[in-house]
Structure formats: C-alpha cells, structure tokens
Design a protein around this motif. Sequence first.
Motif, PDB file in Angstrom:
ATOM      1  N   ILE A   1      39.702  76.360  70.894  1.00 28.50           N
ATOM      2  CA  ILE A   1      40.248  76.839  69.627  1.00 28.50           C
ATOM      3  C   ILE A   1      40.106  78.354  69.564  1.00 28.50           C
ATOM      4  N   GLU A   2      41.202  79.031  69.296  1.00 26.19           N
ATOM      5  CA  GLU A   2      41.172  80.487  69.171  1.00 26.19           C
ATOM      6  C   GLU A   2      40.550  80.878  67.838  1.00 26.19           C
ATOM      7  N   GLY A   3      39.583  81.796  67.876  1.00 21.77           N
ATOM      8  CA  GLY A   3      38.952  82.289  66.650  1.00 21.77           C
ATOM      9  C   GLY A   3      38.030  81.290  65.997  1.00 21.77           C
TER      10      GLY A   3
ATOM     11  N   ARG B   1      42.777  78.327  57.509  1.00 22.18           N
ATOM     12  CA  ARG B   1      41.957  77.199  57.956  1.00 22.18           C
ATOM     13  C   ARG B   1      42.701  76.427  59.035  1.00 22.18           C
ATOM     14  N   GLN B   2      43.164  77.114  60.059  1.00 17.46           N
ATOM     15  CA  GLN B   2      43.917  76.469  61.111  1.00 17.46           C
ATOM     16  C   GLN B   2      43.195  76.584  62.444  1.00 17.46           C
ATOM     17  N   PHE B   3      43.566  75.702  63.372  1.00 16.90           N
ATOM     18  CA  PHE B   3      42.904  75.624  64.675  1.00 16.90           C
ATOM     19  C   PHE B   3      43.924  75.860  65.794  1.00 16.90           C
ATOM     20  N   PRO B   4      44.377  77.121  66.001  1.00 16.73           N
ATOM     21  CA  PRO B   4      45.277  77.375  67.135  1.00 16.73           C
ATOM     22  C   PRO B   4      44.563  77.074  68.448  1.00 16.73           C
ATOM     23  N   THR B   5      45.208  76.288  69.303  1.00 18.86           N
ATOM     24  CA  THR B   5      44.530  75.738  70.481  1.00 18.86           C
ATOM     25  C   THR B   5      45.247  76.137  71.763  1.00 18.86           C
ATOM     26  N   ARG B   6      44.436  76.435  72.802  1.00 12.34           N
ATOM     27  CA  ARG B   6      44.955  76.755  74.129  1.00 12.34           C
ATOM     28  C   ARG B   6      44.558  75.645  75.098  1.00 12.34           C
TER      29      ARG B   6
END
Length: 730
Positions: A472-474, A570-575
């Motif tokens: 998760i980014e950040g 409140r988001q979960f940007p994912t790589r």
Amino acid sequence: MLRYHKAIALGLVVGALGVALRPTGLGLQLEEDVGLRWLFTVRGPRQPPSDVVVVTLDKGSAQQLGMDTRDWPPPRQVHASVIRALAAHGVAAIIMDIRFETHRVPADDDTLADAIGRSGKVALAQHIDRLRVPGADVEIEQIHSPIDQLQKTALSLAPFPLPEGSLTHSFWTFFATSSGEVPTLPAVGLQIQALPVMDRFVGLLASAGIKELDLPSAVRSVEDSRRLMDVLRRRLRSNPQAASRALALLDGDETTGLSASERRTLSALLKLYAGSRSYYLNFYGPAGSIETIPFNELIDDRLGRQFALAGRTVFVGEGASQFVTSAEQPDTFRTIYSTREGFDLSGAEIGATALANLLTGRLLQPTNVLGSSMILLGLGILVGVLTRILPGMYAVPIVAGVGVLYYGAAQVLFSRHAILTPLVIPLLFQLPLALFAGVFARYRDLTKLIRIEIDPNAPMVQSRGVCLHTDIEGYTHLSETSELREFSSELREYYGVLRDTVERRGGMLLGRAGDSTISLWRPTWPGSLLGSGKERMSRVDKTLRLKACLAAIEMREAVDRFNARHQSTRQFPTRFGLDASTLMFGPVSGEAQAVGTPASTAARIQELNKDLKTRILASESVVHDLTELVLRPLGTFRLAGRSQPVPVVEVVGARGKVSDVPIELREKFAVAVALYSQENYRDAAKLFREFELESDRQDDGPLAYYLNMCQDKLQAPAADGPASVDVAMK
C-alpha cells in the motif's frame, strides 16, 4: 467476495438437497414418524369436540356382561341392541365400522336389519382389498359389502381404508377406485349429520352460482346417499371459485338465521366436497381421548347410566379397554400415540377423529410443494452461509439457535393453526450437513493458508511457483492520520478483497506484514512439478503464471472499486510485483512460507513501481509467453539481492479489455530502451520524446522515468569507467 460466493453456493447445495429429500419415501417417513411425534408430544393432548362419540365392542366389556368371548365377534343381536340404544338417545348418525359380509344366525340378521331400518341413520362399512395380478402391473379391487339384507335397510355404505405404513398418520375423505371416487365413513358421517340443514346448503350453493343440482328429494337409502354425495363432489370439485364464494357468503350477513352450529356444519360440508381427498389426522391424544363408551354400559339397564348423546355422531367399532389390550383386538392401528403396553387407537376412534377434524376445520394442513421447497431452500441458504462465513466457535451456537427458533415457529404453527411444516429434514439433515460442510470448508481454507497449524511436520516441497507481492502506497501516513477503529475495519475489508481474488484465481495468500501481502501459485497435487514431463510441466507452469497475472489485474480493479467507496483521504493505492521460479514450500518457523528467490524478487519488483509510476510489474519469466495479456517490456533492472539484472515487464491488462499501443510505437519504445542500455543516452532520449509526442502519453510513468534518467546521464560528468547498463535499485 469469493468467500460469500462460496457461502451462497454451500447454502444452495444444502437447500437443494433438502428440497430433493422431502418428497422421497425416506423424507416422508421421517417427517411423519419422527416429526409428527415431536409436534404432538410438545403440543400435548387437546380437548376433542363434543359432536363425536365412540362406542366400543370389546372383549372386556363382553366379559362384564357374562358373555363367552371365545366366540368372537359377538352375536348380531348385540349390535342391534347398541343401535336401538343409540337411536333412543337421539343421535344424529350411527357409523358402524364393523364388517357384516357374511350371514350368521338368520334371526340375529333379521333383528339387526330391523334395528338399522328403524333408526334410519345408520352407515355401514365396506372393506376394499387391492390385489396385484401376478406377472402384470395391474391391481384388482375387491369391494366387500355387508349382506344384502342389511344394505337394504342402511342409509349409506362406505369404506374406511387407511394408508399403509408403519404408523397411521392420515385418512381419505374420498377414496379413488377404478370406477371413480367413493366417500369414506368420516365423509358419510358428516353428510348424515348435515341432512337437517341440506335445504339451507342447497340455497347457499345457488347464491354462489351452483344451480340446477340433480339431487334426491330426500335421502332414505344407500342409493339416495350415494347420488347426493356424488353430485355435490363433482359440482363443487369442478368449481372451486363457487365454493369460495359460498364460504364468503357463509361468513357474511347473507345467511342470517343460522345458528353457530349450523354455520360450522355447512362450512365443513363445503370444505369436504371442494377440498382434497386426503388429510393428515389431527389427533387429540392417546386412545380414549375422544369420549368412549363401552357397549356394556350403553345397553346394560342395570347400570342406570345416562348419556347425553342427542345430536351427536357415534362411531361403533371394536376397540381396546382397560381390561384387554389392543393386541387382542382385531381392529386397531399403530399411531404416534401407541403405547409400549400395546394400547393402539381403534379404527372407530380414528374415524371419529377424522370426522371431528372435518367438523371443526382443524385438519392438519401441510405446506404445499412450493411452500415446503421455499422453506427448505431458504433455511438451507441461511445456515449454509452462516456456517461458511463464521468461525466454528460462532457458527455452532448461532446455527443451533436458528434451529431452536425454527422448531419454535414450526411448533406454534402446528399447535395454534394446524399448519404442518417440514421439521426433521431441516433439523436433522440440513443443519448438521451445513455445520459439517461449513466447518470442513474452513478447515480446508486453513490447510491452504496456514498449513503449519494443521501439520507441523509437513516436509518442504520443491516445485515451480509464482509469487505476487502487494504493498500500500503511503500506508504509514494513512495509519497515523486515521481513527484507529475505523482504519482497522477498513483494513480488514481491504485484505478480504485481496484474499477473495487470490482464492478465486486458485492461489493462496500466505501472510501479511504490515501493509504488504505475499501470495503463491503452485501445483496443487503432491510432489514436485520438476519431475513431470516437459509438455505437462510447461502447460501447468503457463496456467499458474496466467492465473497469477489475472489475479493481479483483478486485485487492481477490486482495490480501485474499494477506494471509490471511501474518502479520498482514506484510500489504499496498491502496487503489485510478480516473479516466477523454482521454490520450496512448507512450514518455516511456525508459518507456511515459499522459500526461494521468487518471493524476494517479487517484493523488489513491486518496489520498482514507485520509480516507474506503474501499478503491476512482473519479471519476464512470469509473462514471456502469455499472449492473453497486454504487456509492455520496460528493460532490465538490477534489483537488490540479485546478482544478475532482471528483465521487467508492465502488465497493462487482459487482452480485449484494455487498448494496446500500436506495434510501431511499441517497437520505438523498445529501441529507445535498448539504446539506453547501450549508454547511447542522447539517441535514446530523442526516441523517447518522439514516442511521447506520437503516443500522446505525457503522463506516462516509465517514459518520464527514462527521460529523467537520460537527462541525468547527459548532465553527469564523464565517469572514469564504463557506465552500468542496468538501472540499480536504491
């Protein structure tokens, strides 16, 4: 979502199996022999209506009169005495559930015929045998009627067959024969009792639209009775709407002048002729629950007994008494109220029970096929879902509570409304099946995800495998700035999204570390893939790699949908990063782990997304022959911990679902990457800019990365030695 899909699938299977079992012989027997016993036992005995009485001809009573019981049945003058005594008490109908098929002493036959004729309200029993023809699938009916001498004086003739089985649960109002339906003794008894109000009944039918009935002007013989009941059955059975209108009129003000008893009788008569031909018996209790008079007390004037029998219907038949058990009586039937001591209900008491049910309208009404199916299917889905999604420590008590609530509802419907719902199949089949299947399925989930907890001594297994790493980014900033309770709830939902996608694509999520996860795709059969044939190895290896890539694409889409449902803060940007190679799988330090380069390399490739501003990256070993995907080679990169540079490819999406770059542009980008690898930064930068203009990709991450790297290399002072052809990870 996969977990919920599996839960619904389990519920549908449990529900469908219950629906399939219900109409089978085993299902019916369980519901009747076990379920009905539970319901009647909990309900307890009920006070029967006073309209019906039973008179028993039993050996115990005969002994009280000093009769020789070795010659049984008793002389027919005894039957005549019973009929005369009942007629003197003003009964409404006398139903003789006794077989008079042979001549006996002529004087006694004459005496009985005279008593029957003088009373004018006696129905005699017929006996029906169904014989199967040897060698043919044909049944022949033999109807045994009383002797002609008695038939001529009786008011009606009717059989009273009961369905075969270990226990007696139901009866027929009309019995199907090869020549048509014939009324049974309870139906005949109701009709005789209703004769005084037949004029009002015919008027009621006329008001409801049934007119021109070809009925006898008076009912004085067997033929009159048979014709009356046959016409009414055919007309009302063929016109149920008219029967419903008549019932509505009966409940309204149009039938003023009728007493409550007359209304009840007319209502029972309408339901008899328009209704089903078979019903479950709504027993009132064990033998003797319906008022029972031993025949000696009725005819022995020395006892001086007085009975209030006026206007009541009396069933006369052989039965048990306090002196002789039913084992010594010929006309008894086993029911759920039969006792260990041998006391069963007599045929006469079962007939009286049936007539009392008809009169009061308290016949047991089982739910129809559609209703039962909906109940079983709905309950199956409910318990299937609960046992599949809840941990066992919660599933067991909750499902047990559902069972208790269902039984309570079924008992209330039975006791208060005489409605019979499926009971044994839901409680003894569907609930245990759902619990077993749900707990076993969760156990299987654990064996996939936490193998060490199931088998701590499991050996390490070598095979090809694909590892997928997510991050998760950040995450750190997000965890610091979020309310802890809400953040943990959202994080649980997020990991559920990832797990469901991995499982749906045949992988296993091995574990989590903070905001990262590691998933594995490997052959599911025991042993090593390395030892199998080359063609098979290649085919299976490609399938695993494709599943892992599709899982990454679907996880990216699922995470995007997840983020769209939450606030921007409140988001979960994912790589995502993938690698494939040989690995060892098994328990390591109390956890199931994949040991080898794929796990660590996938993590390093995932980190490369930060610099390239991409979402899904994979090593070339993962995607080299996957034509089902849109891919973009990005060059070779030196990753931390790897001695050799790793070719990295961007997984854009599934072919046919995302647009691909034209082939000439793909080739130009590949040439530029090659020039960069050869340290020809000036020409590489030129091609990258041309690619940017022609593709209109000013915000393209890999393009921006390479342009920046070219600019840095061109502005850097010349090095003493040759520059590295690879991009080193920080």
